[in-house]
Scaffold this motif. Structure first.
Motif, PDB file in Angstrom:
ATOM      1  N   THR A   2       4.273  -9.199 -17.205  1.00 50.57           N
ATOM      2  CA  THR A   2       3.760  -8.577 -15.890  1.00 50.57           C
ATOM      3  C   THR A   2       3.212  -6.874 -16.937  1.00 50.57           C
ATOM      4  OG1 THR A   2       4.204  -8.966 -13.842  1.00 50.57           O
ATOM      5  CG2 THR A   2       3.288  -7.141 -14.210  1.00 50.57           C
ATOM      6  N   ILE A   4       1.365  -4.032 -16.577  1.00 51.72           N
ATOM      7  CA  ILE A   4       1.881  -2.622 -15.393  1.00 51.72           C
ATOM      8  C   ILE A   4       0.945  -1.206 -16.461  1.00 51.72           C
ATOM      9  CG2 ILE A   4       2.369  -0.597 -14.332  1.00 51.72           C
ATOM     10  CD1 ILE A   4       5.119  -3.401 -13.504  1.00 51.72           C
ATOM     11  N   VAL A  21      10.488   0.325 -16.121  1.00 52.28           N
ATOM     12  CA  VAL A  21       8.931  -1.138 -16.977  1.00 52.28           C
ATOM     13  C   VAL A  21      10.331  -1.179 -17.385  1.00 52.28           C
ATOM     14  CG1 VAL A  21       7.796  -1.355 -17.342  1.00 52.28           C
ATOM     15  CG2 VAL A  21       7.345  -0.025 -16.365  1.00 52.28           C
ATOM     16  N   ALA A  26       8.996  -5.965 -17.116  1.00 51.95           N
ATOM     17  CA  ALA A  26       7.804  -5.893 -16.996  1.00 51.95           C
ATOM     18  C   ALA A  26       7.415  -5.042 -18.562  1.00 51.95           C
ATOM     19  CB  ALA A  26       7.238  -4.863 -15.716  1.00 51.95           C
ATOM     20  N   ALA A  45      -4.251  -4.250 -18.095  1.00 54.31           N
ATOM     21  CA  ALA A  45      -3.403  -3.908 -17.292  1.00 54.31           C
ATOM     22  C   ALA A  45      -3.363  -6.158 -16.359  1.00 54.31           C
ATOM     23  CB  ALA A  45      -2.968  -3.074 -16.925  1.00 54.31           C
ATOM     24  N   VAL A  47      -2.169  -4.466 -13.406  1.00 53.62           N
ATOM     25  CA  VAL A  47      -1.738  -4.203 -12.065  1.00 53.62           C
ATOM     26  C   VAL A  47      -1.775  -3.127 -12.290  1.00 53.62           C
ATOM     27  CG1 VAL A  47       0.898  -4.765 -12.075  1.00 53.62           C
ATOM     28  CG2 VAL A  47      -0.938  -3.881 -10.215  1.00 53.62           C
ATOM     29  N   VAL A  49      -0.873   1.075 -11.888  1.00 48.91           N
ATOM     30  CA  VAL A  49       0.075   1.777 -10.859  1.00 48.91           C
ATOM     31  C   VAL A  49      -0.431   3.270 -10.516  1.00 48.91           C
ATOM     32  CG1 VAL A  49       2.200   3.748  -9.854  1.00 48.91           C
ATOM     33  CG2 VAL A  49       2.002   0.853 -10.316  1.00 48.91           C
ATOM     34  N   THR A  69      -8.375  -5.878 -10.430  1.00 46.09           N
ATOM     35  CA  THR A  69      -7.744  -6.052 -10.860  1.00 46.09           C
ATOM     36  C   THR A  69      -6.519  -4.633  -9.753  1.00 46.09           C
ATOM     37  OG1 THR A  69      -7.574  -5.348 -13.161  1.00 46.09           O
ATOM     38  CG2 THR A  69      -5.354  -4.732 -12.579  1.00 46.09           C
ATOM     39  N   VAL A 220       7.691   0.163  -9.288  1.00 46.04           N
ATOM     40  CA  VAL A 220       7.740  -1.200 -10.305  1.00 46.04           C
ATOM     41  C   VAL A 220       7.680  -3.243  -9.484  1.00 46.04           C
ATOM     42  CG1 VAL A 220       8.953  -2.358 -12.098  1.00 46.04           C
ATOM     43  CG2 VAL A 220       8.562  -0.317 -12.297  1.00 46.04           C
ATOM     44  N   ALA A 223       4.384  -2.597  -7.884  1.00 45.63           N
ATOM     45  CA  ALA A 223       3.764  -3.703  -8.304  1.00 45.63           C
ATOM     46  C   ALA A 223       3.639  -5.457  -9.523  1.00 45.63           C
ATOM     47  CB  ALA A 223       3.736  -2.737  -9.791  1.00 45.63           C
ATOM     48  N   MET A 224       5.492  -5.138  -9.693  1.00 43.02           N
ATOM     49  CA  MET A 224       4.991  -7.497  -9.804  1.00 43.02           C
ATOM     50  C   MET A 224       5.201  -8.028  -8.719  1.00 43.02           C
ATOM     51  SD  MET A 224       8.650  -6.184 -12.077  1.00 43.02           S
ATOM     52  CE  MET A 224       9.599  -7.880 -12.594  1.00 43.02           C
ATOM     53  N   ALA A 227       0.800  -7.808  -8.277  1.00 46.34           N
ATOM     54  CA  ALA A 227       0.070  -9.053  -9.424  1.00 46.34           C
ATOM     55  C   ALA A 227      -0.226  -9.895  -8.682  1.00 46.34           C
ATOM     56  CB  ALA A 227       1.325  -8.939 -10.211  1.00 46.34           C
TER      57      ALA A 227
END
Length: 242
Positions: A2, A4, A21, A26, A45, A47, A49, A69, A220, A223-224, A227
């Motif tokens: 992923t 970020i 990260v 990621a 990206a 995703v 942050v 996104t 993180v 975010a993962m 996604a």
């Protein structure tokens, strides 16, 4: 892995996220700070942050929506206008907004909601938070998150029950209110205590952030998780499956 993208990459949280990260499985797609163009990063990206500033939120949401996104928003100090912008963006992309990305704080918020629901309004609720001398908003986003959890447990809203720091002859405490006190000093990462005070007894539920990486790891993880989610507004409790 992923990819970020980080809005506010030069800030304390942005730097912490970039550092950990790769350890979380990621990649960093890039970063944007004040004066930069958020659009290209949103396209690069998987995703985003955002740990920047409230003033930058509108442009970051617009970039996320244009690129389709998902975006995690950890920026604090947001007002009703910001939340309206988030709600609008969530109609097009997945948006996770939280006052604190710590997994421990997320669990604490659940415990606070449960305690408030079971104890009732005759138990006074006070929330005390302390942060480093450089923090610019008060009460902290985490304190407000905990206050919202307490209000939910009581079947009300924080807007109806919130009382900020008291000074002078303010009179006796009103039953059912949720009080806040903010302390600032030194290099404190973040301490939060929710006090339930009853007649002759007191319950204290708290969390101490000892290292900024706890928030970075949570961001993180969020975010993962976010996604591949469909458009909508999400919170950290869903990341933990609560």
């Amino acid at each position: 892995m992923t990819a970020i993208g980080i809005y506010g990459s030069a800030g304390r949280m942005g730097r912490a996220i970039a550092t950990i990260v790769e350890t979380e499985g990621a990649d960093v797609a890039g970063g944007v700070d004040a004066g930069g163009d958020p659009t290209a990063l949103a396209h690069d990206a998987d995703v985003l942050v955002d740990f920047s500033t409230p003033a930058a939120l509108e442009s970051h949401l617009a970039a996320a929506v244009a690129a389709r996104t998902p975006i995690v928003i950890g920026t604090t100090g947001l007002n009703a206008t910001h939340h309206a912008l988030i709600d609008r963006a969530a109609g097009s992309v997945a948006v996770l907004q939280t006052g604190n990305t710590s997994l421990g704080v997320t669990l604490l918020s659940i415990l606070v909601r449960e305690a408030a629901q079971r104890l009732g309004p005759e138990w006074d609720i006070e929330i005390v938070e302390m942060h480093h001398r450089h923090k610019v908003d008060a009460p902290s986003g985490t304190a407000l998150l905990l206050g919202e959890s307490a209000a939910q447990g009581r079947g009300t809203t924080l807007g109806e029950e919130r009382v900020d720091s008291r000074a002078g002859l303010v009179g006796a405490r009103t039953e059912g209110t949720i009080g806040f006190a903010s302390l600032r000093g030194g290099s404190v990462v973040g301490d939060h205590m929710v006090v339930f005070a009853g007649e002759g007894e007191r319950i204290e539920l708290g969390h101490r952030g000892e290292d900024r990486t706890i928030f970075a790891r949570g961001a993180v993880k969020a975010a993962m998780w976010l996604a591949d989610k469909p458009a909508g507004r999400y919170g950290m409790t869903e990341v933990l499956g609560l």
